[in-house]
Write a protein that holds these residues in place. Structure first.
Motif, PDB file in Angstrom:
ATOM      1  N   UNK A  43       0.835  -1.205   0.000  1.00 30.27           N
ATOM      2  CA  UNK A  43       0.000   0.000   0.000  1.00 30.27           C
ATOM      3  C   UNK A  43       0.873   1.259   0.000  1.00 30.27           C
ATOM      4  N   UNK A  44       1.917   1.255   0.817  1.00 32.82           N
ATOM      5  CA  UNK A  44       2.804   2.419   0.900  1.00 32.82           C
ATOM      6  C   UNK A  44       3.494   2.686  -0.429  1.00 32.82           C
ATOM      7  N   UNK A  45       3.947   1.626  -1.080  1.00 28.61           N
ATOM      8  CA  UNK A  45       4.605   1.787  -2.380  1.00 28.61           C
ATOM      9  C   UNK A  45       3.603   2.258  -3.435  1.00 28.61           C
ATOM     10  N   UNK A  46       2.345   1.853  -3.294  1.00 34.69           N
ATOM     11  CA  UNK A  46       1.322   2.323  -4.217  1.00 34.69           C
ATOM     12  C   UNK A  46       1.099   3.822  -4.105  1.00 34.69           C
ATOM     13  N   UNK A  47       1.051   4.320  -2.862  1.00 35.37           N
ATOM     14  CA  UNK A  47       0.896   5.765  -2.644  1.00 35.37           C
ATOM     15  C   UNK A  47       2.101   6.520  -3.207  1.00 35.37           C
ATOM     16  N   UNK A  48       3.291   5.988  -2.938  1.00 41.09           N
ATOM     17  CA  UNK A  48       4.506   6.591  -3.490  1.00 41.09           C
ATOM     18  C   UNK A  48       4.435   6.604  -5.014  1.00 41.09           C
ATOM     19  N   UNK A  49       3.919   5.520  -5.581  1.00 44.03           N
ATOM     20  CA  UNK A  49       3.829   5.414  -7.030  1.00 44.03           C
ATOM     21  C   UNK A  49       2.960   6.485  -7.656  1.00 44.03           C
ATOM     22  N   UNK A  50       1.872   6.868  -6.979  1.00 42.65           N
ATOM     23  CA  UNK A  50       1.016   7.935  -7.499  1.00 42.65           C
ATOM     24  C   UNK A  50       1.828   9.227  -7.647  1.00 42.65           C
ATOM     25  N   UNK A  51       2.636   9.523  -6.619  1.00 40.97           N
ATOM     26  CA  UNK A  51       3.482  10.716  -6.692  1.00 40.97           C
ATOM     27  C   UNK A  51       4.569  10.588  -7.739  1.00 40.97           C
ATOM     28  N   UNK A  52       5.218   9.433  -7.787  1.00 42.26           N
ATOM     29  CA  UNK A  52       6.288   9.198  -8.768  1.00 42.26           C
ATOM     30  C   UNK A  52       5.727   9.289 -10.185  1.00 42.26           C
ATOM     31  N   UNK A  53       4.584   8.655 -10.413  1.00 41.58           N
ATOM     32  CA  UNK A  53       3.985   8.708 -11.743  1.00 41.58           C
ATOM     33  C   UNK A  53       3.575  10.113 -12.129  1.00 41.58           C
ATOM     34  N   UNK A  54       3.031  10.853 -11.179  1.00 40.28           N
ATOM     35  CA  UNK A  54       2.618  12.219 -11.464  1.00 40.28           C
ATOM     36  C   UNK A  54       3.770  13.137 -11.809  1.00 40.28           C
ATOM     37  N   UNK A  55       4.952  12.819 -11.298  1.00 38.70           N
ATOM     38  CA  UNK A  55       6.129  13.625 -11.596  1.00 38.70           C
ATOM     39  C   UNK A  55       6.442  13.623 -13.098  1.00 38.70           C
ATOM     40  N   UNK A  56       6.155  12.527 -13.768  1.00 42.01           N
ATOM     41  CA  UNK A  56       6.529  12.416 -15.183  1.00 42.01           C
ATOM     42  C   UNK A  56       5.877  13.520 -16.019  1.00 42.01           C
ATOM     43  N   UNK A  57       4.535  13.611 -16.065  1.00 41.40           N
ATOM     44  CA  UNK A  57       3.956  14.698 -16.859  1.00 41.40           C
ATOM     45  C   UNK A  57       4.206  16.078 -16.263  1.00 41.40           C
ATOM     46  N   UNK A  58       4.158  16.191 -14.933  1.00 46.19           N
ATOM     47  CA  UNK A  58       4.284  17.515 -14.307  1.00 46.19           C
ATOM     48  C   UNK A  58       5.683  18.099 -14.497  1.00 46.19           C
ATOM     49  N   UNK A  59       6.713  17.323 -14.148  1.00 47.66           N
ATOM     50  CA  UNK A  59       8.086  17.823 -14.267  1.00 47.66           C
ATOM     51  C   UNK A  59       8.523  17.940 -15.713  1.00 47.66           C
ATOM     52  N   UNK A  60       8.166  16.937 -16.522  1.00 48.70           N
ATOM     53  CA  UNK A  60       8.661  16.921 -17.896  1.00 48.70           C
ATOM     54  C   UNK A  60       8.040  18.024 -18.743  1.00 48.70           C
ATOM     55  N   UNK A  61       6.735  18.263 -18.587  1.00 50.95           N
ATOM     56  CA  UNK A  61       6.128  19.352 -19.350  1.00 50.95           C
ATOM     57  C   UNK A  61       6.704  20.699 -18.930  1.00 50.95           C
ATOM     58  N   UNK A  62       6.903  20.879 -17.628  1.00 55.26           N
ATOM     59  CA  UNK A  62       7.489  22.130 -17.144  1.00 55.26           C
ATOM     60  C   UNK A  62       8.895  22.324 -17.690  1.00 55.26           C
ATOM     61  N   UNK A  63       9.704  21.248 -17.656  1.00 56.85           N
ATOM     62  CA  UNK A  63      11.090  21.329 -18.121  1.00 56.85           C
ATOM     63  C   UNK A  63      11.157  21.626 -19.618  1.00 56.85           C
ATOM     64  N   UNK A  64      10.298  20.973 -20.406  1.00 57.12           N
ATOM     65  CA  UNK A  64      10.341  21.193 -21.861  1.00 57.12           C
ATOM     66  C   UNK A  64       9.928  22.618 -22.207  1.00 57.12           C
TER      67      UNK A  64
END
Length: 490
Positions: A144-165
């Motif tokens: 369960x803990x890794x699943x919650x972490x995964x939501x944040x980790x997965x969200x970083x991909x579009x959020x950080x990458x779009x901002x960086x580009x």
């Protein structure tokens, strides 16, 4: 805000003729100091945030070895796969949901939210315990803990990458590709060696007799990494490209699919194939190495794992060097060809090559290095460049989510393939995925080398106008206060 329905013919004519590639470099000289510094901090915050993602993605590599050593009767293949896949399931949800959020509510809102999710999930993982000392309960808690972490980790991909580009397009358009790669895939890939190096340091300090302490400390360090950028993300500014082009209401998703369906097949399909190979090979590489190391020594396994991760890193730099010279699509196909070549070499000669551990590690590392050079570097880049700003986060998140589905499928299938067909088939299947990746990339992935993101935004707006869409473009409240910006610089 701009009402698209009121665009006059002269503006449409202006949109119809894209400017020459990289002509925006001259315009950068006219940007204010505030805008230039804002872009720099956005790029930097994306890079430091994604380091924590890379660390979390690779945290289970050595944790799997530790759990197998501590709980051989409880940590079965089924439990190992469940715990490893929980991060992936959370990541899929995070990528899709946060991809939409960062388009509708803003990049900054999404980035702050993902950071909080990673921190909360990391704290729960570090403190994981089963009721009354139950080992089964421990691994369910960890799932369960890794699943919650995964939501944040997965969200970083579009959020950080779009901002960086977008920030790189504003600050240094001609070097957008290499800069994007260095602040995304490089730091994500660096997370592998970093996680193993941290493990070795903690293991040396605590000793092999205190393995429960070792894995909890490693999980706890994963909480500290995202906290290093939290303040800057709270203070960061929204990119000018987003402020000018965002569509927050009545988003034309069907028209977008009609225009970008081919690109979406390319980015989703190639990402599925890449993650199908690279993620299980990353998560279970420690287990693979442990099986060929004499006496399955944990420290020696970690040392070889560190070497493997280090060999894979030069591919990131090669991709950054080639992306402008060969083009995004050609570089990606070259990387997929590495899966074909080295996957077949290792797979066909597995029994012989594993008797020479250094040679096995070198070939294994070269296969992963080619993966980093090609799809590892290019997928995030083409997914950020292929779509206009109003839907960039949504379509990027969808592409990354399909990739994580591939990772989950690959992780789920990895152990059964090893058990039923033999370890060599994991590499032969990687070669098959390499061939398929070349075909998908050639047929469906657009090459946006040298294209300014604002030109694609303009073309998209004209397309919407021609198809009768009417709505508001841009945001009034997108600019943070001057005081916030000055505080961020300090």
């Amino acid at each position: 805000m701009t009402d698209l329905a009121k665009m006059d013919k002269s503006s449409e004519d202006a949109i119809a003729v894209p400017e020459a590639p990289y002509k925006r470099d001259e315009e950068m000289q006219e940007l204010s100091s505030k805008e230039r510094t804002s872009s720099f901090f956005t790029i930097l915050a994306s890079a430091f945030g994604l380091i924590s993602d890379g660390y979390q993605n690779n945290l289970m590599t050595m944790a799997n070895v530790v759990f197998t050593n501590l709980y051989p009767e409880y940590y079965t293949s089924e439990v190992k796969t469940r715990v490893s896949n929980s991060l992936l399931v959370g990541a899929v949800l995070g990528q899709v949901i946060v991809g939409v959020i960062c388009d509708r509510l803003g990049r900054k809102f999404a980035l702050v939210g993902t950071t909080i999710m990673i921190v909360v999930g990391g704290i729960l993982g570090t403190a994981a315990h089963g009721a009354h000392g139950s080992v089964a309960g421990l691994f369910w808690f960890l799932t369960i803990a890794r699943g919650i972490t995964g939501v944040g980790v997965g969200g970083e991909y579009p959020a950080s990458s779009t901002s960086a580009s977008e920030a790189a397009n504003e600050r240094m358009p001609s070097q957008r590709g290499p800069v994007f790669i260095m602040v995304t895939n490089f730091v994500l890939s660096f997370g592998g060696p970093l996680a193993v190096a941290v493990f070795l340091i903690v293991l040396s300090a605590a000793g092999e007799d205190h393995l429960p302490t070792v894995w909890r400390v490693c999980f706890g360090i994963g909480v500290l990494l995202p906290l290093t950028v939290f303040y800057f993300r709270v203070r960061m500014l929204t990119t000018k490209l987003y402020r000018d082009s965002a569509i927050k209401h009545r988003v034309p998703y069907m028209l977008s699919l009609k225009r970008y369906w081919k690109s979406l097949i390319g980015t989703c399909g190639a990402w599925f194939l890449y993650d199908f190979v690279t993620f299980p090979n990353g998560v279970f590489s420690g287990t693979i190495i442990s099986s060929v190391v004499h006496d399955s020594d944990i420290k020696r396994t970690a040392e070889w794992q560190l070497l493997l991760g280090t060999i894979a890193l030069p591919g990131v730099f090669a991709g950054a060097f080639l992306c402008n010279r060969l083009g995004r699509r050609n570089t990606m196909m070259l990387g997929f060809s590495g899966y074909l070549v080295f996957g077949l070499i290792i797979g066909c000669a597995y029994e012989k090559i594993t008797n020479i551990i250094p040679l096995f590690i070198i070939f294994y590392g070269l296969m992963q290095s080619f993966g980093n050079m090609g799809p590892g570097d290019m997928l995030g880049l083409v997914s950020a460049e292929s779509y206009p700003t109003p839907i960039r986060g949504t379509f990027y998140g969808l592409s990354a989510a399909i990739g994580k589905v591939g990772a989950a499928v690959g992780t789920q299938a990895f152990t059964p393939i090893q058990d039923n067909l033999g370890k060599k088939w994991t590499f032969i299947i990687a070669a098959i995925c390499g061939v398929t990746g070349i075909v998908v990339t050639y047929l469906f992935v657009p090459d946006m080398t040298g294209v300014d993101l604002r030109d694609e935004d303009a073309a998209f707006m004209k397309y919407l106008s021609e198809n009768g869409w009417e709505g508001e473009v841009g945001e009034k409240e997108g600019v943070d206060s001057e005081d916030d910006f000055e505080a961020m610089k300090k």
